[in-house]
Every structure is written in C-alpha cells, then in structure tokens.
Motif scaffolding. Structure first.
Motif, PDB file in Angstrom:
ATOM      1  N   ASP A 159      12.595 -13.402  11.864  1.00 28.47           N
ATOM      2  CA  ASP A 159      13.885 -13.116  11.239  1.00 28.47           C
ATOM      3  C   ASP A 159      14.122 -11.608  11.164  1.00 28.47           C
ATOM      4  O   ASP A 159      13.250 -10.845  10.727  1.00 28.47           O
ATOM      5  CB  ASP A 159      13.907 -13.729   9.839  1.00 28.47           C
ATOM      6  CG  ASP A 159      15.293 -13.747   9.225  1.00 28.47           C
ATOM      7  OD1 ASP A 159      15.822 -12.652   8.946  1.00 28.47           O
ATOM      8  OD2 ASP A 159      15.848 -14.836   9.012  1.00 28.47           O
ATOM      9  N   ALA A 203       9.529 -17.151  15.211  1.00 32.90           N
ATOM     10  CA  ALA A 203      10.374 -17.898  14.282  1.00 32.90           C
ATOM     11  C   ALA A 203       9.578 -19.002  13.605  1.00 32.90           C
ATOM     12  O   ALA A 203       8.928 -19.814  14.270  1.00 32.90           O
ATOM     13  CB  ALA A 203      11.576 -18.481  15.016  1.00 32.90           C
ATOM     14  N   CYS A 234      14.854 -19.359   5.319  1.00 32.50           N
ATOM     15  CA  CYS A 234      14.357 -19.385   6.691  1.00 32.50           C
ATOM     16  C   CYS A 234      15.119 -20.421   7.521  1.00 32.50           C
ATOM     17  O   CYS A 234      15.116 -21.617   7.218  1.00 32.50           O
ATOM     18  CB  CYS A 234      12.869 -19.708   6.720  1.00 32.50           C
ATOM     19  SG  CYS A 234      12.147 -19.729   8.374  1.00 32.50           S
TER      20      CYS A 234
END
Length: 258
Positions: free
Chosen positions: A108, A130, A162
């Motif tokens: 991220d 990720a 997330c």
C-alpha cells in the motif's frame, strides 16, 4: 543538530568503519549461502555477513531492535521524526548493510516502513507485497536477511483499511471472481482471514470485521514464518530471531503490536 545513532551516520562523511571495508559479496558468496540454506535443521548455523571481519558490528538483540522501532514510530506518530542527513554514511552503505530488522509489509502506497519507524537508509530490510503474506519469494528474502545479514528481528506489518484484506473478505462472503493473478493473492491470504469471517457475529460491523481479519492475516503470516524450515523456523525457535506482528493505523501513523 546531532544525527540519530546508526552504524552509518556515526562516522564523518566519507569515512568507513573497518568492518565495512569488505564488500558483502566477498564475505558470503552465492555458493556458501546456498550451502547454508541446504543444511539440515539440526546443523544449521547462522553466519552473519560480518562474521569474518576483525571488528564486528555491535550486537543488537531482537528486543532492543523492537524497542528502537517502536520509539521511532512514536516519534513518527507525534509528527516529530529525527532530523537526519540521508547522504550521511553513503560510502559505508555502498560496502555493506547492517539492518536491525526485516519487515514484511503491505505494498500500500500510504505506508513506508522506513518512515513509519523513523529509520534511516540501511536500517531496515523491507519485503513488500499486497496483503503482507509470506510466499516463497518473500520467505527467501527473509532467509537472506536472517542468515546472511544477521537481523535479530522480523516483523509482519499489516495496516488499517487494507484493500487486499477487504477483497479477500468479499471473495469469501460473496464468491466474487477477481481478474488476472488476483485469485492467487486471495488464496494466499484466505487461511488467516476465512476463520475470522466465518466466526463473525451478525452484529459485527464491516469495519470491525476488516480490523479483525487484518490481525488474523498478520498472525497467520507469523505462523507461516515460524514453520518455514530450516532457516526461519530454527532461528525463531532458538530465539536468535524475535518475530512479531503489528498493525499500522494510516490515520494516526501509530503501530500497535498484535
């Protein structure tokens, strides 16, 4: 203003500590590293990159490394990171690296572990993808950090909001079909998230579910690392390496250990 303590920034610009004068590839060559990884769990010996140097680097314990990271995060969250010259110690870093921790983090864009823990160049070894799960490539990278660089601390760092965790929840609950290679990412994260989703009560909010699933994913990754034989599993079991999980809150900048 004084520079923060670092094996690199503690020297005047252009100087190099005696234990940094030999390039890393002269200390541990590819064949010796492969031989290390091929050793049986009972005979595995961690061989830090500086082992042959006459003046080895100061020893940093896992607890001390964690305390240093959390102190740095407190500064970051308070908006008071230490002033540092990123160019200081560049000559030394060109010859060797001595990170105090390895961090497996989500890709991220809103989180950068070096900033989140207020550390300078060369002080943390970061693996990012990720969903901060541990696939073979990520495990191999951490093996390098532990067996070759001698890091005393491994951290799995998840974060609030997330998208990879959210997507996994969606697939589990709704059977959503994702394009490209995304199903492989979901499959890797499912073991840590699915039990949380299936145990969620009807009154649990979506935000609470996402937060709990994020923690579940971090803990499952930690379990994967502890079972990764022979390098990580033995180093963690023998307490040569401390393994911890954390959640970074994007809104506050604070890391909470889980």
């Amino acid at each position: 203003m004084p520079q923060p303590s670092s094996p690199y920034t503690s020297l005047p610009t252009g100087d190099t500590p005696q234990h940094c004068t030999r390039p890393l590839h002269h200390d541990i060559r590819r064949r010796s590293f492969l031989g290390l990884l091929g050793a049986g769990a009972t005979s595995l010996a961690i061989s830090p990159a500086w082992a042959a140097d006459p003046l080895p680097r100061p020893v940093v314990t896992g607890d001390a490394a964690l305390a240093r990271l959390m102190a740095g995060n407190a500064r970051w969250a308070a908006g008071k990171p230490e002033a540092r010259d990123p160019m200081a110690g560049r000559d030394a870093r060109a010859r060797a690296q001595y990170p105090i921790a390895a961090i497996i983090s989500c890709a991220d864009s809103r989180i950068a572990p070096e900033l989140a823990f207020d550390q300078g160049p060369g002080e943390v070894f970061v693996v990012r993808l990720a969903g901060n799960f541990a696939n073979d490539d990520g495990i191999a990278s951490l093996e390098y950090a532990v067996a070759v660089l001698g890091v005393p601390l491994v951290m799995v760092l998840g974060h609030s909001g997330c998208g990879a965790v959210s997507a996994t929840i969606d697939v589990i609950r709704n059977g959503t079909i994702l394009p490209g290679h995304l199903p492989g990412l979901i499959d890797a994260m499912r073991p840590g998230i699915e039990p949380v989703v299936l145990s969620s009560g009807v009154d649990r909010t979506a935000a609470d579910l996402l937060a709990d699933a994020t923690i579940g994913n971090v803990r499952h990754t930690l379990s994967t690392l502890a079972d990764a034989t022979p390098v990580l599993s033995q180093a963690i079991a023998d307490t040569r390496v401390k393994a911890v999980g954390g959640i970074y809150d994007i809104a506050t900048g604070k890391v909470t250990l889980v």
